[in-house]
Design an enzyme around this catalytic site. Structure first.
Site, PDB file in Angstrom:
ATOM      1  N   LYS A  65       9.730  -9.483  -0.782  1.00  0.00           N
ATOM      2  CA  LYS A  65       9.947 -10.359   0.363  1.00  0.00           C
ATOM      3  C   LYS A  65       8.909  -9.982   1.415  1.00  0.00           C
ATOM      4  O   LYS A  65       8.846  -8.827   1.843  1.00  0.00           O
ATOM      5  CB  LYS A  65      11.363 -10.213   0.914  1.00  0.00           C
ATOM      6  CG  LYS A  65      12.431 -10.829   0.024  1.00  0.00           C
ATOM      7  CD  LYS A  65      13.828 -10.715   0.622  1.00  0.00           C
ATOM      8  CE  LYS A  65      14.012 -11.657   1.801  1.00  0.00           C
ATOM      9  NZ  LYS A  65      15.422 -11.642   2.294  1.00  0.00           N
ATOM     10  N   HIS A  84      12.183  -5.570  -4.521  1.00  0.00           N
ATOM     11  CA  HIS A  84      13.386  -5.779  -5.331  1.00  0.00           C
ATOM     12  C   HIS A  84      13.028  -5.617  -6.802  1.00  0.00           C
ATOM     13  O   HIS A  84      11.973  -6.092  -7.246  1.00  0.00           O
ATOM     14  CB  HIS A  84      13.957  -7.183  -5.099  1.00  0.00           C
ATOM     15  CG  HIS A  84      14.411  -7.420  -3.686  1.00  0.00           C
ATOM     16  ND1 HIS A  84      15.727  -7.638  -3.368  1.00  0.00           N
ATOM     17  CD2 HIS A  84      13.728  -7.484  -2.515  1.00  0.00           C
ATOM     18  CE1 HIS A  84      15.842  -7.836  -2.066  1.00  0.00           C
ATOM     19  NE2 HIS A  84      14.632  -7.739  -1.525  1.00  0.00           N
ATOM     20  N   GLY A 128      26.088  -3.497   3.123  1.00  0.00           N
ATOM     21  CA  GLY A 128      27.022  -2.789   2.276  1.00  0.00           C
ATOM     22  C   GLY A 128      26.470  -1.570   1.586  1.00  0.00           C
ATOM     23  O   GLY A 128      25.572  -0.878   2.088  1.00  0.00           O
ATOM     24  N   HIS A 171      25.405   0.022  -2.446  1.00  0.00           N
ATOM     25  CA  HIS A 171      25.120  -0.183  -3.864  1.00  0.00           C
ATOM     26  C   HIS A 171      25.522   1.074  -4.622  1.00  0.00           C
ATOM     27  O   HIS A 171      25.292   2.187  -4.146  1.00  0.00           O
ATOM     28  CB  HIS A 171      23.631  -0.455  -4.098  1.00  0.00           C
ATOM     29  CG  HIS A 171      23.152  -1.702  -3.453  1.00  0.00           C
ATOM     30  ND1 HIS A 171      21.824  -1.937  -3.156  1.00  0.00           N
ATOM     31  CD2 HIS A 171      23.815  -2.810  -3.016  1.00  0.00           C
ATOM     32  CE1 HIS A 171      21.686  -3.121  -2.595  1.00  0.00           C
ATOM     33  NE2 HIS A 171      22.886  -3.664  -2.493  1.00  0.00           N
ATOM     34  N   ASP A 221      29.836  -7.458  -6.132  1.00  0.00           N
ATOM     35  CA  ASP A 221      28.895  -8.378  -6.781  1.00  0.00           C
ATOM     36  C   ASP A 221      28.358  -7.715  -8.044  1.00  0.00           C
ATOM     37  O   ASP A 221      27.523  -6.816  -7.997  1.00  0.00           O
ATOM     38  CB  ASP A 221      27.758  -8.714  -5.818  1.00  0.00           C
ATOM     39  CG  ASP A 221      26.792  -9.745  -6.393  1.00  0.00           C
ATOM     40  OD1 ASP A 221      26.952 -10.119  -7.572  1.00  0.00           O
ATOM     41  OD2 ASP A 221      25.867 -10.146  -5.661  1.00  0.00           O
ATOM     42  N   HIS A 229      -3.622  32.110 -17.493  1.00  0.00           N
ATOM     43  CA  HIS A 229      -2.180  32.089 -17.774  1.00  0.00           C
ATOM     44  C   HIS A 229      -1.757  33.448 -18.335  1.00  0.00           C
ATOM     45  O   HIS A 229      -2.013  33.776 -19.493  1.00  0.00           O
ATOM     46  CB  HIS A 229      -1.889  30.970 -18.785  1.00  0.00           C
ATOM     47  CG  HIS A 229      -0.450  30.612 -18.893  1.00  0.00           C
ATOM     48  ND1 HIS A 229      -0.012  29.442 -19.477  1.00  0.00           N
ATOM     49  CD2 HIS A 229       0.677  31.263 -18.500  1.00  0.00           C
ATOM     50  CE1 HIS A 229       1.304  29.394 -19.429  1.00  0.00           C
ATOM     51  NE2 HIS A 229       1.738  30.496 -18.854  1.00  0.00           N
ATOM     52  N   HIS A 260      -4.144  34.101 -21.768  1.00  0.00           N
ATOM     53  CA  HIS A 260      -5.076  33.097 -22.272  1.00  0.00           C
ATOM     54  C   HIS A 260      -5.494  32.209 -21.105  1.00  0.00           C
ATOM     55  O   HIS A 260      -4.972  32.318 -19.998  1.00  0.00           O
ATOM     56  CB  HIS A 260      -4.434  32.254 -23.388  1.00  0.00           C
ATOM     57  CG  HIS A 260      -3.252  31.443 -22.938  1.00  0.00           C
ATOM     58  ND1 HIS A 260      -1.975  31.952 -22.880  1.00  0.00           N
ATOM     59  CD2 HIS A 260      -3.150  30.166 -22.516  1.00  0.00           C
ATOM     60  CE1 HIS A 260      -1.132  31.020 -22.438  1.00  0.00           C
ATOM     61  NE2 HIS A 260      -1.826  29.925 -22.204  1.00  0.00           N
ATOM     62  N   LYS A 263     -14.197  18.220  16.579  1.00  0.00           N
ATOM     63  CA  LYS A 263     -13.084  19.175  16.589  1.00  0.00           C
ATOM     64  C   LYS A 263     -12.586  19.268  15.151  1.00  0.00           C
ATOM     65  O   LYS A 263     -12.126  18.282  14.586  1.00  0.00           O
ATOM     66  CB  LYS A 263     -11.982  18.698  17.524  1.00  0.00           C
ATOM     67  CG  LYS A 263     -11.068  19.798  17.995  1.00  0.00           C
ATOM     68  CD  LYS A 263     -10.134  19.309  19.104  1.00  0.00           C
ATOM     69  CE  LYS A 263      -9.374  20.472  19.722  1.00  0.00           C
ATOM     70  NZ  LYS A 263      -8.676  21.296  18.754  1.00  0.00           N
ATOM     71  N   GLU A 313      -9.715  15.759  13.811  1.00  0.00           N
ATOM     72  CA  GLU A 313      -8.728  15.966  14.877  1.00  0.00           C
ATOM     73  C   GLU A 313      -9.176  15.347  16.195  1.00  0.00           C
ATOM     74  O   GLU A 313      -8.354  14.922  16.992  1.00  0.00           O
ATOM     75  CB  GLU A 313      -8.489  17.462  15.054  1.00  0.00           C
ATOM     76  CG  GLU A 313      -7.375  17.797  16.030  1.00  0.00           C
ATOM     77  CD  GLU A 313      -7.235  19.284  16.251  1.00  0.00           C
ATOM     78  OE1 GLU A 313      -6.274  19.693  16.922  1.00  0.00           O
ATOM     79  OE2 GLU A 313      -8.090  20.047  15.767  1.00  0.00           O
TER      80      GLU A 313
END
Length: 837
Positions: free
Chosen positions: A58, A122, A182, A184, A233, A344, A350, A546, A691
């Site tokens: 919408k 929607h 309402g 949902h 609904d 890792h 590894h 800045k 900035e």
């Protein structure tokens, strides 16, 4: 650009946005820029609830208007012709022909929809199937709509009745206040349910609740039967119908949101709809209450998409590894593809070698890392594809979880692809400046197996892409763990290798006296005041950028740089990439003034990024973060040189000295250019999203520790230093830390209350702040003028810590509006804090 247009880059996409100051909600003055900002910041929690679903919109091109003069609105299903080509779309047949519906799976698409004033989004309760057809229903929705004479409280009562029935069926419901009237209720459906079956189920539920509570509930759509009752609904489960998406704005007089809520909130007699600022704040405080319904909780893409193996091996509540925003992989971009190599420390050490391809990181485990010479090949074992979010991941995966151990980034960057076949890949990778990889041409050659767990050889090519001999690299060595020191860098501009040591002893030369290290300060000013002052000074304007960093005075003894904060405290050890090497400032001692800056990948300075460096003390932590977040030192003044005090010289002459001594510095130290026009500098600052600017009198002397109107700072973003005075306890996902901080600004009557901030905190910052604030707890409020509601559950602290927030404006009562946390300011004391203009 004409008409206030801006060409921006978001998530690798170029997008033209216009009229950011256009008011879309006249009742609140909410602008298009704020709408775009909302959808950008909410995207992470919203996308999992809309991804893969056709979006009906919408649109209010001229805003929602007022009660007396509502704005024009229309539904948009077909994606307009002017939409960027990168917006994903899928066709749905209609009587007038197929319509291409947009699919929302990334931030740029959300920003585009906001740009064209698509306030409401929607979606249906189904996703597209892999073949492009309409898939089965994966969610059930009940729309509890109050008729005349009843409201949200009655809807909450009906929601409780529906919850009991749904839970009895094994369906966990999640409530959403619709932002309109309402509530949902959503619940995940088991696989294989058609939209028709979902509608029939919802209808039976509505009729059953109506039968038990006929005085308050109605399931018929007839308006004549709805007075004093709540309509359930059930029809929105029809495959051709849609419901407002969770986290979508509403096109009401106020910018309310379809906001997921907790069941505890529905018990509140004062339950009301939330506006977009409240939703952003609660997301930072408690996360997404509806997260279990997102795609990663069992959506179809999570089971069949390219990231399915990754998702199946991990649980978001047990590992810090990122959850992919889109199980189908990230949308393609116009940039060169990324790579990342992660060290890792798991059961066996590894290196994880990852290349971006088709929206995911194709990954290999390499036990010995990247070979440093073409004379050797290293084994690489292909693993599951990883999400693009993993490219920035560092952290510790808990023991017992898949891949348990510590992950750090060894190097990362972009690559140029020559060949990608099922059995051979050739690419030239270029890592971070000063990183261990450098620029290298590599090949991956498959030797055995197919797909995950297949064996490959990782080979360093003998020549580069142009046929020139390729030099050897640095042998791969594991990084130290905990506080184990790194080897010291031996010379300026040394070859890429391990990060320099952070435990180097201070130079034998004595540090300058403390008074010589206190920097000159600027006075806040408006652009108009800065222009007038520049004209009054009678010389061409002197304007500097800045940089959104922290001030640092540097003491150079001819071989080593030492750094000092505004407070005079030494911070040398925190920035080894500047202080553990020959910075190249010449043979004579000097004292310089500048700003420490951390840069985002796009080159934009980032104060939050700098926060990761400002408070570190442990040598191991500093070494690891220096590699991940290198800092630059931007110089703009020199206070002394070779024993001569230059503070008495005019700025224009000091600048000549500065440029001479900084002519051959390391790459991380630079003297940025000066602008000669205030408006041109402001334009560049806005374009680069900096900035602000600092306008200086070219004839001004340097006033140590003094604030002068010879230096005027003009901020583009509104930032304010604040004193932390209290903590409000956290709830939900923040129950172990805090929900918000109570802030103060020194005034004539004491520390004046300036509001509270609950957004902008990372998990690490939450932990850091809690650790620093807990020892400061006190029973007495240090604030003046704090409202009883905000003080109700506050935990007070002694006002000793200074932070910085970004904000929209001050209210007439001196309260910060829409503040967002930027970080601590350990370089400043509470006595220095003052309200900005």
């Amino acid at each position: 650009m004409p008409g206030g247009e801006q060409l921006v880059r978001i998530g690798g996409r170029r997008l033209r946005i216009t009229n950011l100051d256009k008011v879309l909600y006249p009742e609140t003055g909410t602008t298009k820029g704020e709408v775009i900002d909302y959808y950008t910041r909410i995207a992470e929690v919203m996308i999992p609830h809309v991804v893969g679903r056709p979006v009906t919109r919408k649109r209010w091109p001229d805003g929602v208007g007022t009660e007396d003069d509502p704005g024009m609105v229309f539904f948009a299903k077909d994606l307009e012709r002017g939409a960027p080509s990168w917006v994903r779309r899928m066709p749905i047949p209609h009587s007038t022909g197929p319509k291409d519906y947009p699919l929302v799976g990334d931030v740029p698409t959300l920003v585009y929809l906001a740009q064209v004033a698509s306030l409401e989004l929607h979606v249906p309760q189904w996703r597209f199937a892999p073949d492009g057809a309409r898939g089965d229903a994966d969610r059930l929705v009940l729309d509890l709509d109050p008729g005349p004479g009843v409201g949200l409280a009655e809807c909450a009562t009906v929601a409780g009745w529906a919850r009991t029935i749904l839970e009895g069926m094994g369906l966990e419901p999640y409530p959403v206040t619709s932002g309109s009237k309402g509530i949902h209720l959503y619940a995940a459906l088991p696989p294989g349910q058609s939209s028709e079956q979902a509608s029939a189920l919802a209808n039976e539920l509505a009729r059953a609740i109506e039968a038990d509570h006929p005085d308050l509930v109605v399931s018929s759509m007839k308006k004549s039967e709805r007075r004093g009752k709540v309509l359930i609904d059930w029809s929105q489960n029809n495959g051709s119908k849609t419901t407002i998406a969770p986290y979508s704005l509403r096109g009401r007089m106020h910018p309310t949101v379809a906001a997921p809520r907790t069941w505890e909130e529905l018990d509140d007699p004062d339950l009301r709809h939330l506006d977009f600022t409240e939703v952003l704040e609660r997301i930072d405080e408690i996360g997404d209450p509806m997260a279990p319904l997102g795609f990663h909780a069992g959506g179809r893409e999570a089971e069949t998409g390219p990231l399915a193996p990754y998702i199946a091996k991990r649980s978001a509540d047990r590992t810090p590894e990122p959850v992919p925003r889109n199980p189908l992989g990230a949308a393609p971009t116009d940039d060169k593809p990324q790579f990342v190599i992660q060290e890792h420390h798991a059961t066996r050490l590894h290196w994880d070698f990852r290349l971006e391809r088709d929206g995911v990181l194709v990954s290999w485990a390499v036990p010995r890392g990247v070979p440093h010479s073409y004379k050797r090949n290293n084994l690489a074992v292909q693993t599951e594809d990883h999400p693009m979010e993993y490219a920035t991941f560092e952290g510790t995966i808990p023991a017992g979880e898949y891949g348990g151990g510590t992950v750090t980034i060894w190097d990362d960057g972009r690559y140029d692809l020559e060949k990608w076949r099922d059995d051979e890949i050739i690419a030239t990778l270029e890592g971070r400046p000063g990183g261990p990889l450098g620029r290298v041409r590599l090949a991956l050659i498959r030797t055995e197996g197919d797909g995950e767990k297949s064996s490959w050889l990782l080979h360093r090519m003998k020549t580069d892409a142009d046929g020139r001999p390729q030099p050897d690299g640095i042998p791969v060595e594991p990084s130290p763990q905990a506080d184990e020191p790194r080897p010291a860098a031996s010379a300026r501009r040394s070859p890429p290798g391990p990060a320099p040591r952070t435990d180097v002893a201070p130079s034998a030369a004595a540090a300058p006296p403390a008074d010589a290290l206190r920097p000159m300060l600027a006075t806040s000013a408006t652009p108009a005041a800065a222009r007038q002052s520049a004209q009054r000074w009678g010389e061409p304007s002197w304007v500097e950028m800045k940089w959104d960093g922290i001030r640092a005075v540097g003491s150079w003894d001819g071989s080593r740089l030492r750094l000092y904060a505004r407070s005079g405290n030494e911070i040398t050890h925190r920035y080894p990439e500047l202080t553990a090497v020959d910075a190249g400032l010449g043979d004579e001692p000097a004292v310089v003034d500048g700003e420490l800056v951390a840069l985002e990948p796009d080159g934009r300075p980032s104060f939050p990024l700098l926060q990761t460096r400002m408070n570190l003390e442990r040598a191991g932590d500093i070494a690891r973060e220096a590699r991940r977040t290198p800092v630059r030192y931007y110089l703009f003044d020199v206070l002394s040189h070779d024993g001569d005090d230059l503070a008495v010289l005019p700025l224009r002459e000091r600048r000549d000295v500065l440029e001479a001594i900084a002519d051959d510095t390391v790459d991380a130290i630079a003297v940025p250019p000066v602008f000669d026009d205030v408006d041109a500098a402001l334009g560049v600052s806005r374009q680069l999203r900096l900035e602000g600017i600092v306008v200086k009198d070219p004839a001004s002397r340097y006033l140590r520790a003094g604030r002068s109107e010879s230096w005027l700072k003009v901020k583009i973003t509104h930032t304010q230093e604040v004193v932390i005075a209290g903590i409000r306890p956290g709830k939900g996902g923040r129950s172990g830390t805090f929900g918000s901080l109570l802030l103060g600004i020194p005034g004539a009557d004491g520390l004046q209350y300036a509001g509270r901030v609950g957004t902008g905190f990372s998990d690490s910052m939450l932990a850091t702040l809690l650790q620093k604030l807990t020892p400061l707890r006190t029973d007495e409020s240090p604030l003046v003028g704090v409202p009883p509601l905000d003080a109700r559950d506050a935990l007070w602290v002694r006002p000793e810590l200074v932070g910085e927030v970004e904000y929209g404006e001050f209210t007439p009562g001196g309260i910060l509006r829409h503040p967002r946390w930027r970080g601590l300011r350990p370089d400043k004391s509470p006595a220095e804090v003052r309200r900005e203009n």
